[in-house]
Design a protein around this motif. Sequence first.
Motif, PDB file in Angstrom:
ATOM      1  N   VAL A  53       4.755  -5.920   8.106  1.00  0.00           N
ATOM      2  CA  VAL A  53       2.765  -5.785   7.255  1.00  0.00           C
ATOM      3  C   VAL A  53       3.058  -5.434   5.901  1.00  0.00           C
ATOM      4  N   GLY A  54       3.994  -4.427   6.523  1.00  0.00           N
ATOM      5  CA  GLY A  54       3.311  -2.688   4.882  1.00  0.00           C
ATOM      6  C   GLY A  54       4.479  -3.726   3.452  1.00  0.00           C
ATOM      7  N   ALA A  55       4.761  -4.902   3.869  1.00  0.00           N
ATOM      8  CA  ALA A  55       5.575  -5.576   2.324  1.00  0.00           C
ATOM      9  C   ALA A  55       4.297  -6.459   2.571  1.00  0.00           C
ATOM     10  N   ALA A  56       3.932  -7.153   3.286  1.00  0.00           N
ATOM     11  CA  ALA A  56       2.913  -7.909   2.715  1.00  0.00           C
ATOM     12  C   ALA A  56       1.815  -7.486   2.327  1.00  0.00           C
ATOM     13  N   ALA A  57       1.576  -5.481   2.542  1.00  0.00           N
ATOM     14  CA  ALA A  57       0.165  -4.836   2.143  1.00  0.00           C
ATOM     15  C   ALA A  57       0.685  -4.940   0.821  1.00  0.00           C
ATOM     16  N   ALA A  58       2.222  -4.326   0.946  1.00  0.00           N
ATOM     17  CA  ALA A  58       2.313  -3.920  -0.866  1.00  0.00           C
ATOM     18  C   ALA A  58       2.213  -5.262  -1.211  1.00  0.00           C
ATOM     19  N   ALA A  59       2.364  -6.055  -1.330  1.00  0.00           N
ATOM     20  CA  ALA A  59       2.753  -7.695  -2.498  1.00  0.00           C
ATOM     21  C   ALA A  59       0.827  -7.877  -3.033  1.00  0.00           C
ATOM     22  N   LEU A  60      -0.110  -7.840  -1.470  1.00  0.00           N
ATOM     23  CA  LEU A  60      -1.009  -8.259  -1.471  1.00  0.00           C
ATOM     24  C   LEU A  60      -1.993  -7.165  -1.885  1.00  0.00           C
ATOM     25  N   GLY A  61      -2.149  -5.626  -1.648  1.00  0.00           N
ATOM     26  CA  GLY A  61      -2.832  -4.758  -2.464  1.00  0.00           C
ATOM     27  C   GLY A  61      -3.404  -4.190  -1.684  1.00  0.00           C
ATOM     28  N   GLU A  89       7.633  -6.211  -8.593  1.00  0.00           N
ATOM     29  CA  GLU A  89       8.253  -5.193  -7.838  1.00  0.00           C
ATOM     30  C   GLU A  89       9.587  -4.551  -6.987  1.00  0.00           C
ATOM     31  N   ASP A  90      10.701  -4.315  -7.427  1.00  0.00           N
ATOM     32  CA  ASP A  90      11.596  -3.837  -7.089  1.00  0.00           C
ATOM     33  C   ASP A  90      12.692  -5.587  -7.055  1.00  0.00           C
ATOM     34  N   GLY A  91      12.247  -6.189  -8.315  1.00  0.00           N
ATOM     35  CA  GLY A  91      13.012  -7.424  -8.499  1.00  0.00           C
ATOM     36  C   GLY A  91      12.219  -8.352  -7.593  1.00  0.00           C
ATOM     37  N   THR A  92      11.272  -8.008  -6.835  1.00  0.00           N
ATOM     38  CA  THR A  92      10.538  -9.344  -6.590  1.00  0.00           C
ATOM     39  C   THR A  92       9.458  -9.961  -7.052  1.00  0.00           C
TER      40      THR A  92
END
Length: 309
Positions: free
Chosen positions: A177-185, A158-161
């Motif tokens: 923790v917001g970015a972690a949640a986005a990657a974890l689902g 997402e966004d190159g990551t």
Amino acid sequence: MQRWRGYDAAPGGWGRSVVTIGVFDGVHRGHQATIGHAVARARELGVQSVVVTFDPHPAEVVRPGSHPAVLTEPARKAELIEALGVDVLCVVPFTQEFSRLPAEQFVHDVLVEHLHAALVVVGSNFRFGHRAAGDVALLERLGQTFGFAVEGGPLVAEDGTVFSSTYIRSCVDAGDVGAAAAALGRPHRLEGVVVRGDQRGRELGFPTANLLCHRYAAVPADGVYAARLIRRGQHEPLMAAVSVGTNPTFSGRERRVEAYALDFSGDLYGERLALDFVARLRGQIRYDSIEPLIAQMNQDVERTRRALG
């Protein structure tokens, strides 16, 4: 879902299977895509899907003292994998002896002789065998020799990551923790047993559950967070304001995870709880007196209510 300890637990008469292999710490969106692809292909082929993972973490065996922070404890990881529709979870004890298996022998012993792989699904960065000498190209060549196909699991970005366990650990370590949640689902979860602390929160009017976590648990950066507190046997989570750090106002030295459950007055001592981290509210602040600390804690509670909605 069947759960095997070691690949030699495969029963006699075991048929062909679709296999995917990895540590799968976090079972994040990238893992979900790879495992989901393996499950879908197994159903198309009319065979069983097998997830092969390892315990303990290979890094700790190959380089003692280098154990990475753990995003999901074994029981939680198994639950998440089972929810993806997997037929078999095979946990291979990762020993020094196993780590020395040459790549070719790993394929023969694990994938061919025991799991009877018809198809192996792996990520493009998959490595295997002694000193991680094997790669996807070698796996494909061995597949041609032994009669199994190889397909790459899709990378999720997402966004190159590109989402990876390493990236998520860095997010948690930074308190994002917001970015972690986005990657974890899903929110990052921390589990532990409630033990007795200094009782200082109770004296201030905010009794907290002091969580004793696994030694390798991925604990977020020091700060105050809004989280959902999950108790075993309870369907509805509690809202919680969670402090991670050393209690600088009281010159604390020991790093702790303390959760104040909103609208709750029971006793949690001895319970095993889970905290799902939703938002970081602020960093740790040292106050010169109790009054501004209590005022800040009241603000934290209101911000927790807003964050959890």
